[in-house]
Design a protein around this motif. Structure first.
Motif, PDB file in Angstrom:
ATOM      1  N   ARG A   1       0.851  -1.199   0.000  1.00 40.25           N
ATOM      2  CA  ARG A   1       0.000   0.000   0.000  1.00 40.25           C
ATOM      3  C   ARG A   1       0.881   1.242   0.000  1.00 40.25           C
ATOM      4  O   ARG A   1       1.742   1.403   0.876  1.00 40.25           O
ATOM      5  CB  ARG A   1      -0.946   0.035   1.199  1.00 40.25           C
ATOM      6  CG  ARG A   1      -1.916   1.216   1.085  1.00 40.25           C
ATOM      7  CD  ARG A   1      -2.953   1.292   2.166  1.00 40.25           C
ATOM      8  NE  ARG A   1      -3.927   2.337   1.824  1.00 40.25           N
ATOM      9  CZ  ARG A   1      -4.849   2.820   2.640  1.00 40.25           C
ATOM     10  NH1 ARG A   1      -4.945   2.343   3.893  1.00 40.25           N
ATOM     11  NH2 ARG A   1      -5.672   3.761   2.234  1.00 40.25           N
TER      12      ARG A   1
ATOM     13  N   SER B   1      -0.846  -7.443  -5.458  1.00 38.25           N
ATOM     14  CA  SER B   1      -1.594  -6.214  -5.703  1.00 38.25           C
ATOM     15  C   SER B   1      -0.850  -5.027  -5.099  1.00 38.25           C
ATOM     16  O   SER B   1      -0.221  -5.153  -4.044  1.00 38.25           O
ATOM     17  CB  SER B   1      -3.007  -6.310  -5.101  1.00 38.25           C
ATOM     18  OG  SER B   1      -3.744  -5.136  -5.319  1.00 38.25           O
TER      19      SER B   1
ATOM     20  N   THR C   1      -9.085   4.971  -1.082  1.00 34.91           N
ATOM     21  CA  THR C   1      -9.617   5.180   0.264  1.00 34.91           C
ATOM     22  C   THR C   1      -9.520   3.892   1.077  1.00 34.91           C
ATOM     23  O   THR C   1      -9.210   2.815   0.538  1.00 34.91           O
ATOM     24  CB  THR C   1     -11.079   5.633   0.185  1.00 34.91           C
ATOM     25  OG1 THR C   1     -11.850   4.595  -0.457  1.00 34.91           O
ATOM     26  CG2 THR C   1     -11.201   6.920  -0.644  1.00 34.91           C
TER      27      THR C   1
ATOM     28  N   SER D   1     -11.952   2.178   2.418  1.00 29.58           N
ATOM     29  CA  SER D   1     -12.941   1.200   1.969  1.00 29.58           C
ATOM     30  C   SER D   1     -12.494   0.524   0.675  1.00 29.58           C
ATOM     31  O   SER D   1     -12.681  -0.686   0.499  1.00 29.58           O
ATOM     32  CB  SER D   1     -14.303   1.874   1.784  1.00 29.58           C
ATOM     33  OG  SER D   1     -14.215   2.915   0.814  1.00 29.58           O
ATOM     34  N   ARG D   2     -11.895   1.305  -0.233  1.00 25.44           N
ATOM     35  CA  ARG D   2     -11.400   0.725  -1.473  1.00 25.44           C
ATOM     36  C   ARG D   2     -10.238  -0.236  -1.203  1.00 25.44           C
ATOM     37  O   ARG D   2     -10.130  -1.293  -1.826  1.00 25.44           O
ATOM     38  CB  ARG D   2     -10.935   1.847  -2.405  1.00 25.44           C
ATOM     39  CG  ARG D   2     -10.286   1.406  -3.696  1.00 25.44           C
ATOM     40  CD  ARG D   2     -11.210   0.575  -4.530  1.00 25.44           C
ATOM     41  NE  ARG D   2     -10.593   0.171  -5.780  1.00 25.44           N
ATOM     42  CZ  ARG D   2     -11.046  -0.815  -6.550  1.00 25.44           C
ATOM     43  NH1 ARG D   2     -12.133  -1.497  -6.178  1.00 25.44           N
ATOM     44  NH2 ARG D   2     -10.438  -1.124  -7.678  1.00 25.44           N
TER      45      ARG D   2
ATOM     46  N   LEU E   1      -9.770  -2.079   1.498  1.00 26.71           N
ATOM     47  CA  LEU E   1     -10.296  -3.329   2.044  1.00 26.71           C
ATOM     48  C   LEU E   1     -10.994  -4.158   0.968  1.00 26.71           C
ATOM     49  O   LEU E   1     -10.941  -5.393   0.983  1.00 26.71           O
ATOM     50  CB  LEU E   1     -11.263  -3.028   3.199  1.00 26.71           C
ATOM     51  CG  LEU E   1     -10.634  -2.322   4.409  1.00 26.71           C
ATOM     52  CD1 LEU E   1     -11.688  -2.015   5.463  1.00 26.71           C
ATOM     53  CD2 LEU E   1      -9.510  -3.173   5.013  1.00 26.71           C
ATOM     54  N   THR E   2     -11.638  -3.471   0.025  1.00 24.97           N
ATOM     55  CA  THR E   2     -12.280  -4.187  -1.083  1.00 24.97           C
ATOM     56  C   THR E   2     -11.240  -4.900  -1.948  1.00 24.97           C
ATOM     57  O   THR E   2     -11.448  -6.035  -2.404  1.00 24.97           O
ATOM     58  CB  THR E   2     -13.101  -3.223  -1.942  1.00 24.97           C
ATOM     59  OG1 THR E   2     -14.084  -2.572  -1.131  1.00 24.97           O
ATOM     60  CG2 THR E   2     -13.795  -3.948  -3.082  1.00 24.97           C
ATOM     61  N   MET E   3     -10.092  -4.232  -2.177  1.00 21.22           N
ATOM     62  CA  MET E   3      -9.027  -4.857  -2.961  1.00 21.22           C
ATOM     63  C   MET E   3      -8.463  -6.071  -2.242  1.00 21.22           C
ATOM     64  O   MET E   3      -8.095  -7.074  -2.881  1.00 21.22           O
ATOM     65  CB  MET E   3      -7.925  -3.834  -3.244  1.00 21.22           C
ATOM     66  CG  MET E   3      -8.363  -2.690  -4.147  1.00 21.22           C
ATOM     67  SD  MET E   3      -7.061  -1.466  -4.452  1.00 21.22           S
ATOM     68  CE  MET E   3      -5.927  -2.430  -5.452  1.00 21.22           C
TER      69      MET E   3
ATOM     70  N   GLU F   1     -10.178  -8.085  -0.302  1.00 19.47           N
ATOM     71  CA  GLU F   1     -11.148  -9.161  -0.502  1.00 19.47           C
ATOM     72  C   GLU F   1     -11.023  -9.765  -1.896  1.00 19.47           C
ATOM     73  O   GLU F   1     -11.226 -10.966  -2.098  1.00 19.47           O
ATOM     74  CB  GLU F   1     -12.570  -8.618  -0.301  1.00 19.47           C
ATOM     75  CG  GLU F   1     -12.883  -8.196   1.113  1.00 19.47           C
ATOM     76  CD  GLU F   1     -14.302  -7.671   1.250  1.00 19.47           C
ATOM     77  OE1 GLU F   1     -15.074  -7.797   0.272  1.00 19.47           O
ATOM     78  OE2 GLU F   1     -14.644  -7.143   2.319  1.00 19.47           O
ATOM     79  N   GLY F   2     -10.669  -8.918  -2.873  1.00 19.54           N
ATOM     80  CA  GLY F   2     -10.607  -9.387  -4.257  1.00 19.54           C
ATOM     81  C   GLY F   2      -9.497 -10.379  -4.532  1.00 19.54           C
ATOM     82  O   GLY F   2      -9.592 -11.156  -5.493  1.00 19.54           O
TER      83      GLY F   2
ATOM     84  N   GLN G   1      -8.410 -12.694  -2.316  1.00 22.86           N
ATOM     85  CA  GLN G   1      -8.514 -13.903  -1.502  1.00 22.86           C
ATOM     86  C   GLN G   1      -8.765 -15.113  -2.405  1.00 22.86           C
ATOM     87  O   GLN G   1      -9.554 -15.066  -3.336  1.00 22.86           O
ATOM     88  CB  GLN G   1      -9.632 -13.762  -0.468  1.00 22.86           C
ATOM     89  CG  GLN G   1      -9.429 -12.633   0.511  1.00 22.86           C
ATOM     90  CD  GLN G   1      -8.061 -12.690   1.202  1.00 22.86           C
ATOM     91  OE1 GLN G   1      -7.695 -13.717   1.778  1.00 22.86           O
ATOM     92  NE2 GLN G   1      -7.319 -11.602   1.128  1.00 22.86           N
TER      93      GLN G   1
END
Length: 510
Positions: free
Chosen positions: A292, A313, A320, A322-323, A325-327, A329-330, A332
């Motif tokens: 990150r 990644s 952000t 939220s974005r 954390l979404t990445m 999850e993607g 996994q």
């Protein structure tokens, strides 16, 4: 019945390398030295072969002589012209007999740029008709910096080409990918092999065991604490560490966990690349590695280096929470399937090949840019930008040069006539204005009247060749000899002027 011909790979199944008579097969390679090894290994495995080369002398492929192969090899050269390609089958009909043989055509990928897509399709169709009912097999081996564009064009020619495969160098091994391949048993497609080179011979490399022994930690998140922007661990599955070094030490015992590094400054890239490379090589493909970006520090070349070292990644700075954390999850359940070379120093050198910056003399500038653009490990048409800048009339080019302060390695500048030439390594066209803003102390729009930009590999190489022709040399810049005056040009000497006495300060009143 004419027996099939072989590519000569060691420990590879016959159906993946045998070529049937009356067939046309096409191999592509990024590097010329790999294509040369392919050709020599194939020649050594034949009883009879004819060699045709374009762009170089065919006898250079046979020096030193391959171990094995026929005692005599007919050699032919094909000019690098569109007309020669169209006359290819007619020339073959004149010089080849009806005896069974393999015809090996060795040519750079740039040769096929002379034909449009329709012309290339008609050319391969004409080759197919020529080979029908003849005991002759044609093997085409192509290489060069525009090989990816050629591969894309060849994908639609499966009706006329019996086999298509590609060889890509991966630092410590080679990926051999078969798009399709016709043999006596039918047609194979979508096959991938990993090859090694031993004594100039490609052979099958046994696959390494990269599957983790246990996956019981796949739900764990190991992260450097700043990636959560000061927030506490999100759940009991999260473990935070004070530094990337501590995170790396803990990740050495992980098998399928998600490991999240933070990037604060560009100076961290070498150490971060080493840590990621170590984890990917030792812990296998099940580990999910994320970086990150916490501050604006990543460059295009740095991103490519981290991805080549094994990152799943990279989260950009503008993402952000939220974005972010979404990445996470993607990714996994993902498994990292790209090959990671074992030699990190060679990998870093290939991803960041230019270790110079700032002003270079014209000859050194041209040499450095040519070496970088010809690097096949860098993306095609993505190695950088060549920019020509003409200063305003009130400003001399030398004065504009003093305002140019490149800061990144790989950013070069030189001076020729009334223009500054900049090469911005790994710079996208969309980022040009931002790069110029950091390079020049004053607004570049007020310093220069116009600019020219080249971003494709062939465009850059063509312009550099023109610049190279203007490099000063002792022979080119030697003054022209002064011719001795002819007898008719000799004139009579003029009469010598006689001196007159002048008395200074004489009193004329007395």
């Amino acid at each position: 019945m004419t027996p099939p011909f072989t590519l000569g790979f060691e420990q590879v199944r016959d159906e993946l390398m045998l070529m049937q008579p009356s067939g046309c097969y096409w191999l592509t390679a990024n590097r010329q030295e790999d294509a040369r090894c392919l050709a020599r290994q194939c020649i050594a495995a034949q009883h009879t072969v004819t060699l045709i080369a374009s762009g170089l002398a065919p006898d250079t492929l046979l020096s030193p002589a391959p171990v094995g192969g026929p005692a005599a090899i007919p050699l032919f050269s094909l000019p690098e012209t569109r007309r020669a390609l169209h006359a290819f089958t007619d020339d073959l009909a004149r010089v080849l007999s009806e005896k069974p043989r393999l015809v090996l055509f060795f040519a750079p990928a740039s040769l096929w740029e002379k034909l449009s897509q329709d012309e290339l399709r008609l050319w391969t169709k004409k080759i197919q008709h020529f080979l029908n009912a003849k005991p002759i097999t044609l093997l085409i081996i192509s290489f060069g910096s525009v090989i990816n564009a050629l591969r894309t064009r060849l994908q639609s020619l499966y009706r006329h080409v019996d086999g298509l495969a590609q060889l890509d160098w991966q630092q410590d091994c080679w990926d051999y990918r078969i798009n399709w391949w016709a043999n006596s048993g039918g047609m194979l497609a979508d096959r991938a092999l990993r090859l090694d080179l031993n004594m100039d011979h490609f052979r099958l490399l046994e696959a390494e065991q990269s599957t983790p022994l246990t996956l019981n930690d796949e739900a764990l998140y190991l992260a450097e604490k700043t990636v959560l922007e000061g927030a506490p661990p999100l759940s009991s599955q999260w473990t935070l560490f004070d530094s990337n070094a501590e995170l790396h030490n803990r990740a050495q015992q992980a098998s399928a966990a998600t490991v999240i590094f933070s990037l604060q400054h560009n100076d961290q890239i070498p150490a971060l690349a080493e840590q990621i490379h170590s984890l990917r090589r030792t812990r296998g493909s099940g580990l999910k590695i994320v970086v990150r970006e916490m501050r604006a520090s990543l460059r295009y070349s740095d991103e490519r280096l981290l991805l080549a070292c094994g990152v799943n990644s990279i989260v950009p700075i503008n993402a952000t929470m939220s974005r972010f954390l979404t990445m996470l999850e993607g990714i996994q359940g993902q498994s990292y399937n790209r090959h990671v070379p074992g030699d990190l120093s060679a990998l870093m050198k290939s991803m960041q090949p230019l270790q110079a910056r700032g002003y270079l003399p014209l000859a050194d500038f041209c040499q450095s840019v040519t070496l970088l653009v010809n690097n096949t490990l860098l993306p095609e048409n993505g190695k950088g930008l060549l920019v020509a800048l003409r200063p305003v009339p009130e400003l001399k080019p030398e004065q504009a040069l003093t305002l140019c302060k490149p800061r990144r390695y790989g950013d070069l500048v030189t001076l020729l006539d009334d223009r500054l030439y900049l090469f911005l390594s790994s710079c996208r066209f969309s980022d040009l204005n931002t790069a110029l803003k950091f390079i020049f102390h004053l607004p570049h729009d007020e310093i220069f009247t116009n600019r020219l930009v080249w971003h494709e590999d062939l465009q850059i190489l063509s312009e550099v060749r023109q610049l190279t022709s203007k490099v000063p040399t002792a022979w080119r810049d030697a003054p022209a000899p002064v011719a001795a005056p002819s007898a008719s040009a000799v004139t009579a000497p003029q009469a010598r002027r006689q001196p007159h006495n002048i008395t200074l300060g004489q009193d004329t009143t007395t």
